[in-house]
Design a protein around this motif. Structure first.
Motif, PDB file in Angstrom:
ATOM      1  N   VAL A  45       0.915  -1.165  -0.042  1.00 19.72           N
ATOM      2  CA  VAL A  45       0.034  -0.034  -0.111  1.00 19.72           C
ATOM      3  C   VAL A  45       0.961   1.138   0.043  1.00 19.72           C
ATOM      4  O   VAL A  45       0.580   2.126  -0.809  1.00 19.72           O
ATOM      5  N   LEU A  46       1.992   1.150   0.839  1.00 20.48           N
ATOM      6  CA  LEU A  46       2.701   2.466   0.991  1.00 20.48           C
ATOM      7  C   LEU A  46       3.318   2.634  -0.681  1.00 20.48           C
ATOM      8  O   LEU A  46       3.674   3.846  -1.033  1.00 20.48           O
ATOM      9  N   GLY A  47       3.867   1.596  -1.258  1.00 23.20           N
ATOM     10  CA  GLY A  47       4.653   1.723  -2.436  1.00 23.20           C
ATOM     11  C   GLY A  47       3.545   2.269  -3.604  1.00 23.20           C
ATOM     12  O   GLY A  47       3.898   3.313  -4.119  1.00 23.20           O
ATOM     13  N   ALA A  48       2.445   1.954  -3.624  1.00 20.93           N
ATOM     14  CA  ALA A  48       1.549   1.965  -4.776  1.00 20.93           C
ATOM     15  C   ALA A  48       1.172   3.475  -4.401  1.00 20.93           C
ATOM     16  O   ALA A  48       0.814   4.261  -5.287  1.00 20.93           O
ATOM     17  N   ASN A  49       0.625   3.779  -3.067  1.00 19.92           N
ATOM     18  CA  ASN A  49       0.220   5.299  -2.692  1.00 19.92           C
ATOM     19  C   ASN A  49       1.296   6.295  -3.012  1.00 19.92           C
ATOM     20  O   ASN A  49       1.063   7.211  -3.564  1.00 19.92           O
ATOM     21  N   ASP A  50       2.585   5.900  -2.806  1.00 22.00           N
ATOM     22  CA  ASP A  50       3.730   7.015  -2.944  1.00 22.00           C
ATOM     23  C   ASP A  50       3.888   6.880  -4.447  1.00 22.00           C
ATOM     24  O   ASP A  50       4.145   8.048  -5.313  1.00 22.00           O
ATOM     25  N   GLY A  51       3.718   5.749  -5.244  1.00 24.49           N
ATOM     26  CA  GLY A  51       3.839   6.005  -6.752  1.00 24.49           C
ATOM     27  C   GLY A  51       2.919   6.782  -7.112  1.00 24.49           C
ATOM     28  O   GLY A  51       3.132   7.610  -8.360  1.00 24.49           O
ATOM     29  N   ILE A  52       1.782   6.818  -7.133  1.00 25.38           N
ATOM     30  CA  ILE A  52       0.512   7.349  -7.644  1.00 25.38           C
ATOM     31  C   ILE A  52       0.624   9.128  -7.072  1.00 25.38           C
ATOM     32  O   ILE A  52       0.881   9.736  -8.171  1.00 25.38           O
ATOM     33  N   VAL A  53       0.801   9.256  -5.704  1.00 27.79           N
ATOM     34  CA  VAL A  53       0.898  10.544  -5.372  1.00 27.79           C
ATOM     35  C   VAL A  53       2.118  11.194  -5.778  1.00 27.79           C
ATOM     36  O   VAL A  53       2.075  12.373  -6.468  1.00 27.79           O
ATOM     37  N   ARG A 106      10.755  -8.973   7.127  1.00 21.37           N
ATOM     38  CA  ARG A 106      11.255  -9.759   6.072  1.00 21.37           C
ATOM     39  C   ARG A 106      11.888  -8.626   5.106  1.00 21.37           C
ATOM     40  O   ARG A 106      10.882  -8.177   4.285  1.00 21.37           O
ATOM     41  N   PRO A 107      13.025  -8.145   5.012  1.00 20.97           N
ATOM     42  CA  PRO A 107      13.769  -6.975   4.437  1.00 20.97           C
ATOM     43  C   PRO A 107      13.499  -7.155   2.644  1.00 20.97           C
ATOM     44  O   PRO A 107      12.901  -6.373   2.007  1.00 20.97           O
ATOM     45  N   VAL A 108      13.536  -8.388   2.270  1.00 20.89           N
ATOM     46  CA  VAL A 108      13.567  -8.591   0.789  1.00 20.89           C
ATOM     47  C   VAL A 108      12.377  -8.512   0.317  1.00 20.89           C
ATOM     48  O   VAL A 108      12.082  -7.942  -0.665  1.00 20.89           O
ATOM     49  N   GLN A 109      11.475  -9.180   0.986  1.00 19.75           N
ATOM     50  CA  GLN A 109       9.927  -9.000   0.445  1.00 19.75           C
ATOM     51  C   GLN A 109       9.355  -7.714   0.635  1.00 19.75           C
ATOM     52  O   GLN A 109       8.687  -7.390  -0.456  1.00 19.75           O
ATOM     53  N   ALA A 110       9.697  -6.778   1.609  1.00 19.36           N
ATOM     54  CA  ALA A 110       9.325  -5.699   1.820  1.00 19.36           C
ATOM     55  C   ALA A 110       9.835  -4.959   0.744  1.00 19.36           C
ATOM     56  O   ALA A 110       9.167  -4.123   0.267  1.00 19.36           O
ATOM     57  N   ALA A 160       8.929  -1.660  -4.308  1.00 19.79           N
ATOM     58  CA  ALA A 160       9.393  -1.367  -5.593  1.00 19.79           C
ATOM     59  C   ALA A 160       8.531  -1.666  -6.720  1.00 19.79           C
ATOM     60  O   ALA A 160       7.967  -1.001  -7.471  1.00 19.79           O
ATOM     61  N   ALA A 161       7.846  -2.888  -6.557  1.00 22.11           N
ATOM     62  CA  ALA A 161       6.874  -3.276  -7.576  1.00 22.11           C
ATOM     63  C   ALA A 161       5.639  -2.460  -7.699  1.00 22.11           C
ATOM     64  O   ALA A 161       5.126  -2.030  -8.350  1.00 22.11           O
ATOM     65  N   THR A 162       5.090  -2.415  -6.324  1.00 21.03           N
ATOM     66  CA  THR A 162       3.762  -1.341  -6.209  1.00 21.03           C
ATOM     67  C   THR A 162       4.056  -0.038  -6.498  1.00 21.03           C
ATOM     68  O   THR A 162       3.034   0.684  -7.050  1.00 21.03           O
ATOM     69  N   PHE A 163       5.272   0.478  -6.501  1.00 24.61           N
ATOM     70  CA  PHE A 163       5.519   1.709  -6.468  1.00 24.61           C
ATOM     71  C   PHE A 163       5.445   2.046  -7.965  1.00 24.61           C
ATOM     72  O   PHE A 163       4.903   3.065  -8.408  1.00 24.61           O
ATOM     73  N   THR A 164       6.064   1.164  -8.599  1.00 26.08           N
ATOM     74  CA  THR A 164       6.066   1.203 -10.241  1.00 26.08           C
ATOM     75  C   THR A 164       4.544   1.094 -10.802  1.00 26.08           C
ATOM     76  O   THR A 164       4.507   2.005 -11.768  1.00 26.08           O
ATOM     77  N   ILE A 165       4.034   0.241 -10.340  1.00 26.88           N
ATOM     78  CA  ILE A 165       2.785   0.166 -10.988  1.00 26.88           C
ATOM     79  C   ILE A 165       1.869   1.382 -10.748  1.00 26.88           C
ATOM     80  O   ILE A 165       1.020   1.717 -11.165  1.00 26.88           O
ATOM     81  N   GLY A 166       1.917   1.894  -9.363  1.00 21.58           N
ATOM     82  CA  GLY A 166       1.298   3.144  -9.026  1.00 21.58           C
ATOM     83  C   GLY A 166       1.778   4.231  -9.783  1.00 21.58           C
ATOM     84  O   GLY A 166       1.111   4.965 -10.308  1.00 21.58           O
ATOM     85  N   ALA A 187      -8.502   6.324  -4.592  1.00 25.70           N
ATOM     86  CA  ALA A 187      -9.611   6.026  -4.039  1.00 25.70           C
ATOM     87  C   ALA A 187      -9.941   4.173  -4.013  1.00 25.70           C
ATOM     88  O   ALA A 187     -10.127   3.862  -2.981  1.00 25.70           O
ATOM     89  N   VAL A 188      -9.408   3.827  -5.142  1.00 27.70           N
ATOM     90  CA  VAL A 188      -9.648   2.350  -5.470  1.00 27.70           C
ATOM     91  C   VAL A 188      -8.725   1.429  -4.534  1.00 27.70           C
ATOM     92  O   VAL A 188      -8.822   0.684  -3.926  1.00 27.70           O
ATOM     93  N   LEU A 189      -7.412   2.211  -4.492  1.00 26.11           N
ATOM     94  CA  LEU A 189      -6.231   1.762  -3.872  1.00 26.11           C
ATOM     95  C   LEU A 189      -6.670   1.503  -2.247  1.00 26.11           C
ATOM     96  O   LEU A 189      -6.460   0.521  -1.755  1.00 26.11           O
ATOM     97  N   GLY A 190      -7.212   2.719  -1.754  1.00 28.57           N
ATOM     98  CA  GLY A 190      -7.513   2.686  -0.490  1.00 28.57           C
ATOM     99  C   GLY A 190      -8.618   1.793  -0.111  1.00 28.57           C
ATOM    100  O   GLY A 190      -8.581   1.188   1.210  1.00 28.57           O
ATOM    101  N   ALA A 191      -9.615   1.797  -1.179  1.00 26.96           N
ATOM    102  CA  ALA A 191     -10.803   0.552  -0.820  1.00 26.96           C
ATOM    103  C   ALA A 191     -10.321  -0.724  -0.958  1.00 26.96           C
ATOM    104  O   ALA A 191     -10.415  -1.543   0.095  1.00 26.96           O
ATOM    105  N   LEU A 192      -9.207  -1.084  -1.584  1.00 32.11           N
ATOM    106  CA  LEU A 192      -8.929  -2.423  -1.937  1.00 32.11           C
ATOM    107  C   LEU A 192      -7.940  -2.602  -0.581  1.00 32.11           C
ATOM    108  O   LEU A 192      -8.009  -4.010  -0.218  1.00 32.11           O
ATOM    109  N   ALA A 193      -7.174  -1.709  -0.159  1.00 35.85           N
ATOM    110  CA  ALA A 193      -6.193  -1.947   1.014  1.00 35.85           C
ATOM    111  C   ALA A 193      -7.116  -2.202   2.278  1.00 35.85           C
ATOM    112  O   ALA A 193      -6.738  -3.118   3.089  1.00 35.85           O
ATOM    113  N   ALA A 194      -8.192  -1.319   2.514  1.00 35.17           N
ATOM    114  CA  ALA A 194      -9.261  -1.586   3.495  1.00 35.17           C
ATOM    115  C   ALA A 194      -9.818  -2.835   3.609  1.00 35.17           C
ATOM    116  O   ALA A 194      -9.799  -3.557   4.587  1.00 35.17           O
TER     117      ALA A 194
END
Length: 229
Positions: free
Chosen positions: A19-27, A142-146, A151-157, A186-193
């Motif tokens: 969520v943090l990655g996708a949100n930052d990517g979009i914003v 889990r550093p690698v997973q995080a 990175a992946a969700t930031f790129t998508i966002g 809005a969609v991201l926030g709804a899906l994350a929630a």
């Protein structure tokens, strides 16, 4: 028949990073595009700034998450090593300490000692890690997973407002990027929630509000400096 609830706490680690990655990517990318566009440069300059922001942001998110979660993992390992030494030197004292923890949670003293003894016989370090230190498999760092998730969700966002700017150049670029990016948020926030079992409306409103504020501020800065230049 045993009833098993569908708990979602096991999703905390990857969900937070995603969520943090996708949100930052979009914003960040939408704000960057809007800020640069407000200064009235060419469409090529807007796209270059957006792509540069995507690449730099993805790498920054990955590095930041890896360093941050690695520090957490190092602290956890140090605590576990300290506990392992204490168990080797004073097992009875550690059992009493564990029993005292259970007593404070409402278990009778005799039963607390029995529970502590049985849990330590099964997995002494695991029992102390969970009940004394607060380290569990669910919240384990889990550093690698995080890093990869961020990175992946930031790129998508970041790709979402970038594609909008690519397909809708011209006078309506700022409005299109802002409006559609807010929809994405809005969609991201709804899906994350929904994934985390939280109220959907609150989650959507939260990320949309802060995204709108960031875009408005960068548009203001871009227009001011654009006029000044």
């Amino acid at each position: 028949m045993i009833h098993k609830e569908m708990h979602r706490s096991n999703r905390i680690g990857w969900l937070r990073a995603a969520v943090l990655g996708a949100n930052d990517g979009i914003v960040s990318t939408a704000s960057l595009i809007i800020g640069v566009a407000a200064a009235s440069p060419s469409h090529a300059s807007i796209m270059l700034a957006g792509v540069a922001g995507l690449v730099a942001g993805a790498m920054s998110m990955a590095a930041g998450e890896y360093v941050s979660v690695s520090s957490q993992a190092d602290t956890e390992q140090a605590d576990l090593e300290l506990e392992r030494q204490s168990l080797a030197l004073n097992p009875q004292g550690e059992q009493n300490e564990l029993a005292e923890i259970y007593q404070k949670r409402g278990v009778a003293p005799e039963l607390a000692q029995m529970v502590a003894a049985q849990l330590m016989a099964h997995d002494a370090l695991g029992a102390h890690a969970r009940d004394e230190i607060g380290i569990s498999a669910t919240g384990k760092a889990r550093p690698v997973q995080a890093a990869l998730s961020s990175a992946a969700t930031f790129t998508i966002g970041a790709a979402l407002p970038l594609l909008v700017a690519w397909f809708l150049p011209g006078a309506y670029l700022i409005y299109a990027v802002a409006l559609l990016s807010l929809c994405f948020l809005a969609v991201l926030g709804a899906l994350a929630a929904r994934t985390g079992g939280a109220p959907v409306t609150r989650g959507a409103a939260r990320v949309t509000f802060w995204g709108a504020l960031a875009m408005a501020l960068t548009a203001l800065v871009g227009s001011i400096f654009g006029v000044a230049v």
